[in-house]
Design a protein around this motif. Structure first.
Motif, PDB file in Angstrom:
ATOM      1  N   VAL A   6      26.266  45.653  58.524  1.00 28.76           N
ATOM      2  CA  VAL A   6      25.553  45.147  59.699  1.00 28.76           C
ATOM      3  C   VAL A   6      24.196  45.831  59.813  1.00 28.76           C
ATOM      4  O   VAL A   6      23.174  45.184  60.059  1.00 28.76           O
ATOM      5  CB  VAL A   6      26.390  45.346  60.980  1.00 28.76           C
ATOM      6  N   LEU A   7      24.167  47.132  59.632  1.00 28.76           N
ATOM      7  CA  LEU A   7      22.910  47.867  59.714  1.00 28.76           C
ATOM      8  C   LEU A   7      21.925  47.394  58.653  1.00 28.76           C
ATOM      9  O   LEU A   7      20.752  47.167  58.944  1.00 28.76           O
ATOM     10  CB  LEU A   7      23.158  49.372  59.572  1.00 28.76           C
ATOM     11  N   LEU A  11      18.225  45.712  59.290  1.00 27.72           N
ATOM     12  CA  LEU A  11      16.996  46.207  58.659  1.00 27.72           C
ATOM     13  C   LEU A  11      16.340  45.115  57.810  1.00 27.72           C
ATOM     14  O   LEU A  11      15.109  45.050  57.727  1.00 27.72           O
ATOM     15  CB  LEU A  11      17.291  47.456  57.832  1.00 27.72           C
ATOM     16  N   ALA A  12      17.139  44.265  57.190  1.00 30.67           N
ATOM     17  CA  ALA A  12      16.572  43.147  56.423  1.00 30.67           C
ATOM     18  C   ALA A  12      15.870  42.172  57.370  1.00 30.67           C
ATOM     19  O   ALA A  12      14.775  41.680  57.063  1.00 30.67           O
ATOM     20  CB  ALA A  12      17.662  42.436  55.629  1.00 30.67           C
ATOM     21  N   TRP A  13      16.487  41.879  58.525  1.00 34.30           N
ATOM     22  CA  TRP A  13      15.833  41.021  59.513  1.00 34.30           C
ATOM     23  C   TRP A  13      14.541  41.652  59.992  1.00 34.30           C
ATOM     24  O   TRP A  13      13.596  40.952  60.340  1.00 34.30           O
ATOM     25  CB  TRP A  13      16.740  40.777  60.704  1.00 34.30           C
ATOM     26  N   GLY A  14      14.501  42.988  60.015  1.00 33.72           N
ATOM     27  CA  GLY A  14      13.300  43.713  60.419  1.00 33.72           C
ATOM     28  C   GLY A  14      12.279  43.839  59.305  1.00 33.72           C
ATOM     29  O   GLY A  14      11.312  44.573  59.444  1.00 33.72           O
ATOM     30  N   GLU A  35       8.325  41.803  63.555  1.00 36.07           N
ATOM     31  CA  GLU A  35       9.710  41.985  63.132  1.00 36.07           C
ATOM     32  C   GLU A  35       9.889  43.356  62.496  1.00 36.07           C
ATOM     33  O   GLU A  35      10.867  44.055  62.762  1.00 36.07           O
ATOM     34  CB  GLU A  35      10.121  40.903  62.131  1.00 36.07           C
ATOM     35  N   ARG A  36       8.922  43.738  61.680  1.00 34.11           N
ATOM     36  CA  ARG A  36       8.991  45.040  61.006  1.00 34.11           C
ATOM     37  C   ARG A  36       8.943  46.181  62.025  1.00 34.11           C
ATOM     38  O   ARG A  36       9.610  47.206  61.853  1.00 34.11           O
ATOM     39  CB  ARG A  36       7.864  45.174  60.001  1.00 34.11           C
ATOM     40  N   ASN A  37       8.186  46.001  63.086  1.00 38.26           N
ATOM     41  CA  ASN A  37       8.103  47.024  64.125  1.00 38.26           C
ATOM     42  C   ASN A  37       9.481  47.291  64.717  1.00 38.26           C
ATOM     43  O   ASN A  37       9.846  48.442  64.967  1.00 38.26           O
ATOM     44  CB  ASN A  37       7.117  46.586  65.208  1.00 38.26           C
TER      45      ASN A  37
END
Length: 70
Positions: A6-7, A11-14, A35-37
């Motif tokens: 899940v984590l 992080l991939a979504w971010g 998203e990266r932020n």
């Protein structure tokens, strides 16, 4: 094991492990940077010292902030 999956997904979504630049589309680049932020904030929270996490959570609680009201 499921928590790690899940984590990693969060992080991939971010966009932590992907480029944010979208050649020829500055709006998409800005969107991806946003998203990266969020991904960076998740990583920062994970890497904070345990005591620092609790103090930060309390200090950033919306009820604690002064919104300039009466």
């Amino acid at each position: 094991a499921q928590g790690r999956r899940v984590l990693w997904q969060i992080l991939a979504w971010g966009r932590m492990y992907a480029p944010v630049a979208a050649p020829g589309d500055p709006h998409m680049t800005y969107f991806r940077d946003g998203e990266r932020n969020i991904g960076l904030r998740v990583m920062q929270a994970m890497n904070a010292e345990p005591g620092e996490r609790a103090d930060k959570a309390i200090s950033q609680h919306p009820k604690e902030k002064d919104h300039g009201g009466s």
